[in-house]
Design an enzyme around this catalytic site. Structure first.
Site, short mmCIF file in Angstrom:
data_model
loop_
_atom_site.label_atom_id
_atom_site.label_comp_id
_atom_site.label_asym_id
_atom_site.label_seq_id
_atom_site.Cartn_x
_atom_site.Cartn_y
_atom_site.Cartn_z
N ASP A 1 0.83 -1.20 0.00
CA ASP A 1 0.00 0.00 0.00
C ASP A 1 0.87 1.26 0.00
OD1 ASP A 1 -2.29 1.50 0.07
OD2 ASP A 1 -2.75 1.11 2.17
N GLY B 1 0.04 5.48 -4.36
CA GLY B 1 -0.57 6.77 -4.71
C GLY B 1 0.05 7.90 -3.90
N SER C 1 -7.04 -6.12 -5.80
CA SER C 1 -8.09 -6.76 -5.01
C SER C 1 -9.39 -6.80 -5.80
CB SER C 1 -8.32 -5.99 -3.70
OG SER C 1 -9.08 -4.82 -3.95
N ASN D 1 -10.71 -3.46 -6.08
CA ASN D 1 -9.99 -2.41 -6.84
C ASN D 1 -10.68 -2.05 -8.17
OD1 ASN D 1 -6.63 -3.37 -5.77
ND2 ASN D 1 -7.98 -1.80 -4.97
N TRP D 2 -11.67 -2.84 -8.59
CA TRP D 2 -12.43 -2.48 -9.81
C TRP D 2 -13.17 -1.17 -9.62
CZ3 TRP D 2 -10.96 -5.20 -13.81
CH2 TRP D 2 -10.55 -6.53 -13.65
N ARG E 1 1.84 -5.03 6.19
CA ARG E 1 1.14 -3.99 5.41
C ARG E 1 1.98 -2.72 5.47
NH1 ARG E 1 -5.05 -2.65 4.44
NH2 ARG E 1 -4.73 -0.91 3.03
N LEU F 1 -6.81 -5.24 7.33
CA LEU F 1 -6.45 -6.36 6.47
C LEU F 1 -7.06 -6.26 5.07
CD1 LEU F 1 -6.58 -9.40 8.93
CD2 LEU F 1 -4.64 -7.98 8.28
C1 FPP Z 1 -1.96 0.26 -3.21
O1 FPP Z 1 -1.52 1.57 -3.37
C2 FPP Z 1 -1.48 -0.53 -4.30
C3 FPP Z 1 -2.26 -1.16 -5.20
C4 FPP Z 1 -3.74 -1.11 -5.17
C5 FPP Z 1 -1.70 -1.91 -6.29
C6 FPP Z 1 -0.41 -2.61 -6.00
C7 FPP Z 1 0.20 -2.82 -7.31
C8 FPP Z 1 1.51 -2.78 -7.60
C9 FPP Z 1 2.58 -2.65 -6.61
C10 FPP Z 1 1.93 -2.83 -9.01
C11 FPP Z 1 1.51 -4.07 -9.76
C12 FPP Z 1 2.04 -5.31 -9.16
C13 FPP Z 1 2.69 -6.28 -9.83
C14 FPP Z 1 2.95 -7.57 -9.14
C15 FPP Z 1 3.17 -6.12 -11.20
P1 FPP Z 1 -2.60 2.73 -3.48
O2 FPP Z 1 -2.75 3.07 -4.90
O3 FPP Z 1 -3.86 2.33 -2.78
O4 FPP Z 1 -1.85 3.84 -2.69
P2 FPP Z 1 -2.51 5.03 -1.85
O5 FPP Z 1 -3.30 4.38 -0.73
O6 FPP Z 1 -1.32 5.77 -1.35
O7 FPP Z 1 -3.37 5.81 -2.79
#
Ligand code: FPP
Length: 246
Positions: free
Chosen positions: A26, A29, A71, A74-75, A194, A201
């Site tokens: 996490d 962003g 997840s 995430n959609w 995490r 979780l």
């Molecule tokens: C959470 O950060 C991260 C994700 C939802 C995606 C995780 C994906 C990757 C690390 C890249 C793809 C993975 C592979 C294996 C190629 P967030 O966007 O929720 O961050 P934020 O909470 O700071 O906005």
């Protein structure tokens, strides 16, 4: 992997006892926002962190590393971000598969990945088949994964087996449940990490986490590296795991 980048790791004896570590990656962003960059830049840096961590898994004595990449919730993100994440994943498998294979890594995917775009499903299944005979470590990518969804699918699998007369309802125990989960071929989960300071979780490995040790760090995922993982393992080594006993 180790052949390309050598990350100096703090001394951590491989006797930490953790076979399976899972990470909720996490903070991509926020990492980008701090740098006034678009979110995709944070996800790209997140993929670099995945590569760094995958490269040190063996050196740190891990049998399995499970990474929460996308997840089932995430959609809900904007279509452009979903498409960027799928593109990064596709590129990651295409670009890194041979290096994983050469280093003996077994690639697995957990989650309902079969609903993804057919060419991506083919790529994923090709990668799993290509690396299936390797002796590890296993890198399991959680894709379109949600623990509640996994538990629903497990219940459906067992219900179908009962309906077909293959097992009786009374024969269902923990072993049968575990065999019907996406993680059936993975070792028991020892440590769940995490990043980015969030303390939840988020529908990740709810069954598997029953007795896992939890480790939360403020480090944003793109800044996570082998040293950070070694620190988490050192903390794990200090934990007194009693599994409900004394
Ligand atoms: C959470 O950060 C991260 C994700 C939802 C995606 C995780 C994906 C990757 C690390 C890249 C793809 C993975 C592979 C294996 C190629 P967030 O966007 O929720 O961050 P934020 O909470 O700071 O906005």
């Amino acid at each position: 992997m180790a052949s390309r980048i050598k990350t100096p790791l703090p001394q951590i004896a491989p006797d930490h006892g953790a076979r399976h570590v899972a990470i909720i990656m996490d903070g991509n962003g926020r990492w980008a926002k701090k740098r006034l960059l678009p979110r995709i830049a944070g996800h790209r840096a997140g993929v670099d962190a995945v590569r760094r961590i995958a490269r040190v898994a063996r050196e740190l004595g891990l049998e399995c590393l499970t990474l929460y990449a996308f997840s089932s919730e995430n959609w809900k993100r904007p279509a452009e971000e979903v498409s960027d994440l799928m593109g990064l994943l596709r590129h990651f498998i295409q670009a890194d598969l041979e290096e994983f294979h050469a280093n003996g890594v077994r690639l697995q995917v957990i989650g309902d990945y079969r609903v993804l775009e057919p060419s991506l499903v083919d790529l994923i299944e090709g990668a799993m088949t290509r690396t299936a005979g390797n002796d590890g470590p296993t890198i399991a990518i959680a894709l379109n994964y949600g623990a509640q969804d996994e538990l629903v699918r497990m219940a459906q699998t067992l219900a179908r087996q009962v309906q077909a007369g293959e097992i009786s309802a009374d024969a269902i125990g923990r072993a049968q449940v575990e065999a019907a989960l996406d993680t059936a071929s993975l070792p028991p989960l020892d440590l769940l990490i995490r990043t980015s300071g969030e303390l939840r979780l988020s529908n990740f490995m709810l069954w598997q986490a029953a007795y896992a040790e939890l480790y939360f760090t403020d480090t944003l995922w793109p800044d996570f590296d082998g040293e950070a993982l070694a620190r988490a393992l050192a903390a794990f080594k200090q934990r007194d795991r009693r599994f409900g006993g004394l």
